[in-house]
Design a protein around this motif. Sequence first.
Motif: not given
Length: 352
Positions: A89-96, A118-120, A140-143, A280-284
């Motif tokens: 999940k990108p928010y948990l780790y800096h990309p570097v 995945v985008n959480a 998703y833009a962040y990801g 989240a489309v997954m849950h729909q």
Amino acid sequence: MSKLPRFGVWALVHGSRAALQDPAEPYDASWTRNKALVLEAERLGYDSVLVAQHTINPHDPSLDQLEAWTASAALAALTSRIEIIAAIKPYLYHPVVLAKMAQQIEHISGGRFAINLVNAWNRPELERAGIGFAEHDERYAYGREWISVVEALLRGEAVKHRGDNFRIDDYQLRPGDPFRARPRIYVGGESEPARSLVAAHGDVWFINGQPHDDVAGLIADVSARARPAGREALRFGLSAFVIARDTHDEAQAHLEHLFELAELDKPLRERQKANTDPHAVMHQTFARSARVGSNGGTAAGLVGDYDAVARRIVDFHRAGIELFMLQFQPFEADMASFAHEVMPRVRRLLDV
């Protein structure tokens, strides 16, 4: 696409996939169990393992939760053949930082590592940490920006990046990847931003379990999208919960048994639903049909006698699914019977 499908298993990072209160499969998300499960999966001939990422249990915060990236590094050292896919999940780790971790596990594994972007969807995991939970399209833009940095670093490029979220100045990771250009990138999610992201940056799109015609439509949609120059054609994976038995009636009886057990978890599921991003489309998608298991579970229809399950897998494979990421309950016993009974039938049907 290869002539034969690949088969993978979900690591039990937060316990049983269909019902948490099953007397035949007591709750156990421990490292000890997951290590044994993955080593057995490799011995049985499975090709991949997916280690989902959560820092707190999404069903009940009081329950155990395996940590994905430390576990994946350990699995890389203990195994010799199976592909290890760690969700991120990108928010948990800096990309570097994440790119360096991924590169290291790639080296430990000898070129068998992959990322699942995945985008959480679980709000408390990010909100309680003070990270915050952005709106769906913003995540998703962040990801998308995040994976563009990670991918370039994994290729060994010197990265200069100025974006909405990151400022990176001439950053390069060493040593590079001696096994291939970079680790494989899987992408999950079925919303429009997710489809756009996987077309631009993914190698494999993970589709949640759902009926054959729905899956074929998703594959057609994303296959028609433009890919960056020089990139290989996108491949496809499908999540599915399998109940395969000697007879159809035995499989249906076990499905009904799991539905009954899952009712005991209803308060936890309601709490989980309240914590879930409604966009989240997954849950729909999941709400369209009754099912057991996560990520679509039995909605893919892999429930029946061994021959019927093998035929349905072949149908999905001919529609474009290369990798089947599977769940079972009881996990170890059904994982073994699938390897012994269903995999050979699939090979025979495909005449391989």
